[in-house]
Design an enzyme around this catalytic site. Structure first.
Site, PDB file in Angstrom:
ATOM      1  N   GLY A 157      -9.170  34.268 -14.143  1.00  0.00           N
ATOM      2  CA  GLY A 157      -8.633  34.188 -15.497  1.00  0.00           C
ATOM      3  C   GLY A 157      -8.731  32.785 -16.051  1.00  0.00           C
ATOM      4  O   GLY A 157      -9.779  32.128 -15.988  1.00  0.00           O
ATOM      5  N   TYR A 167     -17.817  32.957 -10.211  1.00  0.00           N
ATOM      6  CA  TYR A 167     -16.500  33.453 -10.600  1.00  0.00           C
ATOM      7  C   TYR A 167     -16.005  34.517  -9.624  1.00  0.00           C
ATOM      8  O   TYR A 167     -16.706  35.469  -9.287  1.00  0.00           O
ATOM      9  CB  TYR A 167     -16.529  34.039 -12.015  1.00  0.00           C
ATOM     10  CG  TYR A 167     -15.200  34.656 -12.400  1.00  0.00           C
ATOM     11  CD1 TYR A 167     -14.088  33.850 -12.635  1.00  0.00           C
ATOM     12  CD2 TYR A 167     -15.041  36.041 -12.477  1.00  0.00           C
ATOM     13  CE1 TYR A 167     -12.858  34.403 -12.956  1.00  0.00           C
ATOM     14  CE2 TYR A 167     -13.811  36.605 -12.804  1.00  0.00           C
ATOM     15  CZ  TYR A 167     -12.722  35.778 -13.038  1.00  0.00           C
ATOM     16  OH  TYR A 167     -11.504  36.327 -13.347  1.00  0.00           O
TER      17      TYR A 167
END
Length: 514
Positions: free
Chosen positions: A63, A56
């Site tokens: 998001g 990530y």
């Protein structure tokens, strides 16, 4: 004179460090330890960037778009796009001191070695602070989760040479121009660096630290103006006795009462009505209970300071690089701890102001002022005295009551429900700054009113502590007399409170106040 330098490393910064850099323009220096830690964590991020497994913020979107794996050739664009799109603030510019506090605190987080930033990128942020280049950050844009994204993105945009800034002289200009003038080379962000620059709580934390600094001074000022009002209204200091206060052992209350005793010691005005001629049994609550209210406010500030100290020692980012090399997602960016105390502080600020306004009104009311002229006017009817100054207080107090309504309960979901609960801590901080300014102005009006009332008690003399404050005020604000332009006198008192002169004058006579 050599410019003061604040060292920025993995360790917690102190409140004074933040104020010196944010408000007074001190320089900063990343420590060798910080540089080593950043280099080590950067190695781990680059390993992840080369790996096939998505990570990530390193090789994915952000998001609600985190499900997309981004190929290596697009990752620089990914970081730059993140910053450009998140620099979406709107409204008036926030104050320079707020932006500088936010920049400093984010630099400290980078220096912790838990964000994976490249040392050279952090050095650009250091250079911006030292050159006095302040990115334009707007009032609106942060939900306080994931941190102060939009405000920090405006700072990050400057690091890349984009956006708008104010230079050291306060001139508005393109970031690229300002950086070039100062010999600062902008950077092209690499993997993870966009997130590392914006995923934190430093905006709301900076405003909390500045508010605590200001409230610490204002609490002493509130004790001073309350003591002056007690004298002006021929009140008693017996209720502030240490043995009475000890029956309710709240620490802040003990400090406030001790301040009141010191400030009123040796008062000729107080002595004048201790001869048995006074028939009043008790003073009004706004006089008698001043230490209870100011003390509770102190205890609230102490709680907020404890929260701020913990946050100053934190490393807020998502994902973070841990000491064992793991890179993990987390929820530490949520601003709830800060949002709650920012909201909490607005309550005693409003209440302190409310009590000060009540004391002011009492001095102006001939039915309650113990012999003072109506509105402290020179020729009542022709002159209005301080009548409308109290109106100004009342208007501010009404505003402060509205500002005391919490922002932190008003979560608004965002990012396609990925960020479905937010702190609104930035909003809580912005309204607290307005509240602190309002309290300063209310106390300034009590100050000039109580000083005028004390002068009208002549030939009776005030205590050395309160007398020193009246003497200071008289250097810029005249004594009783015919009506005159009052707004500049209020502003002069505001400045004497804001720069610490009122507290310094009192302490010159009675010693340090608590």
């Amino acid at each position: 004179m050599m410019r003061e330098v604040v060292a920025v490393g993995p360790e917690r910064l102190g409140f004074d460090d933040v104020v010196r850099v944010a408000r007074y323009g001190a320089a900063v220096r990343l420590t060798d330890d910080a540089m080593a830690r950043m280099a080590a964590s950067r190695c781990r991020v680059e390993e992840l960037a080369r790996a096939d497994v998505p990570a990530y913020g390193v090789s994915t979107g952000f998001g609600a778009l985190a499900t997309r794996h981004i190929p290596p050739e697009l990752r620089a664009k990914l970081q730059q796009s993140l910053i450009r799109s998140h620099a979406a603030g709107s409204g008036p510019e926030v104050e320079t001191e707020v932006t500088r506090a936010m920049m400093l605190l984010r630099l400290r987080t980078l220096a912790s070695g838990h964000t994976g930033i490249r040392p050279r990128t952090a050095k650009v942020l250091e250079a911006l602070l030292n050159a006095g280049i302040t990115p334009v950050v707007h009032e609106y844009g942060s939900l306080g989760c994931s941190g102060d994204l939009a405000p920090l993105a405006h700072v990050a945009l400057t690091i890349t040479g984009e956006g708008v800034v104010r230079d050291a002289a306060g001139t508005l200009k393109p970031a690229a121009e300002a950086l070039k003038e100062c010999g600062i080379e902008p950077v092209e962000l690499a993997a993870k660096e966009g997130l590392a620059l914006i995923n934190g709580t430093e905006g709301m934390l900076g405003m909390l630290v500045l508010a605590i600094h200001d409230l610490t001074r204002l609490l002493k000022t509130a004790d001073i103006t309350a003591a002056m009002s007690v004298e002006a209204l021929l009140g008693t200091d017996r209720v502030f006795a240490a043995d009475l206060q000890a029956l309710r052992p709240h620490p802040g209350q003990a400090v406030a009462a001790a301040n009141m005793r010191a400030l009123l010691a040796g008062s000729g005005i107080m002595a004048s009505h201790r001869d048995g001629s006074c028939t009043r049994v008790q003073d009004a609550y706004s006089l008698r209970c001043a230490p209870q209210v100011a003390g509770a406010a102190r205890d609230t500030v102490a709680h907020a300071a404890a929260v701020a100290e913990r946050e100053l020692a934190s490393a807020i980012d998502n994902p973070v690089v841990l000491d064992d090399g793991r890179v993990e997602s987390n929820g530490n960016f949520h601003g709830a701890p800060l949002a709650y105390v920012l909201d909490f502080l607005a309550i005693p600020v409003a209440d302190l102001a409310s009590m000060a306004e009540r004391r002011t009104d009492r001095m102006l009311d001939v039915a309650r002022s113990q012999g003072l002229p109506p509105f402290l006017a020179d020729d009542p009817g022709v002159d209005s005295g301080h009548m409308i100054a109290q109106y100004t207080q009342a208007a501010i107090v009404g505003e402060l009551k509205r500002l005391a309504a919490p922002a932190s309960v008003d979560s608004i979901p965002s990012s396609a429900m990925q960020e479905d609960h937010v702190s609104m801590g930035w909003s809580a901080a912005r309204k607290l700054r307005r509240a602190v300014d309002g309290l300063t102005r209310v106390l300034a009006i009590e100050l000039i009113t109580a000083a005028r009332a004390i002068d009208l008690r002549r030939p009776l003399r005030p205590a050395p502590g309160t007398g020193a404050v009246v003497a200071l005020l008289r250097e810029s604000v005249g004594g009783p007399g015919q009506d005159r332009f009052l707004a500049p006198e209020i502003e002069a008192a505001v400045q004497l409170i804001r720069d610490g002169s009122v507290v310094a004058a009192a302490e010159s006579a009675v010693g340090p106040l608590g």
